[in-house]
Design a protein around this motif. Structure first.
Motif: not given
Ligand code: HEC
Length: 188
Positions: A78-85
């Protein structure tokens, strides 16, 4: 590369006399347990090393920092976060995309931003492995973790780590193949 591969491919096609080369690959994988596309001991072990590297980079775990949450789409949450490294696993540096999937009663973007740990349901990760790991699918390693770093399983009890679920009509690879740009990444 192409110059060598093309003659080889035509020889293979002649030898198979009409059989598709992708069928051939599936058979080869099915007959060798070391080549299990996902959920095998090698994949599970690698997923643990990856989790440790993500923790050290503060992408997951208690010390992990959370980028602002946003309203998600099926099937992730329903809710997301996205992080790239870029992280290093076993001597190999590659791009890691970490998507946290939030859900549960009272879920909203504000609620997640206020207390991410309370709503965290799964951490789905794509990690770009060494060239040749999965040449047909751009060498992505796929994993679906619980908040504590254990792996989620599918309905057959297979652990979701590795080339998930290569050759199957559903799963990480099948769905991400449809992402625009041909790089398996939706959030470009
Ligand atoms: C039915 C389709 C579908 C399946 C199955 C699926 N995904 Fe995704 N995935 C998406 C969509 C759509 C997004 C973009 C979501 C957003 O708006 O952030 C996404 C985003 C992601 C991202 C962020 C990078 C990107 O592509 O934007 C990761 C990492 C990810 N998925 C991992 C996984 C893993 C690991 C699995 C298997 C355990 C999986 N996904 C299964 C549709 C799918």
């Amino acid at each position: 590369m192409k110059k060598i591969l093309l003659p080889l491919a035509s020889v293979a096609l002649l030898a198979l006399a009409g059989c598709s080369s992708s069928m051939d690959k599936k058979d080869a994988m099915g007959s060798d347990p070391m080549m299990m596309p996902f959920s095998g001991p090698d994949s599970v072990n690698y997923s643990q090393q990856l989790w440790a590297s993500l923790g050290a980079a503060k992408l997951v775990g208690d010390a992990g920092s959370n980028p602002p949450a946003y309203k998600g789409v099926h099937p992730h949450g329903a809710v997301l976060t996205t992080k790239t490294s870029i992280v290093n696993v076993d001597g190999h540096s590659g791009k890691a995309i970490v998507k946290k999937n939030f859900g549960g009663e009272g879920i909203s973007v504000d609620a997640v931003n206020a207390d991410p740990a309370k709503y965290l349901k799964a951490v789905t990760v794509m990690f770009k492995r060494e060239t040749g790991y999965d040449a047909e699918n751009q060498d992505w390693f796929w994993a679906k973790y619980k908040a504590n770093g254990e792996l989620h399983t599918n309905d057959k009890g297979m652990q979701l780590a590795g080339r998930v679920a290569k050759g199957k009509p559903k799963g990480c690879i099948a769905c991400h193949t449809a992402a625009p740009g041909g790089d398996y990444i939706y959030t470009n």
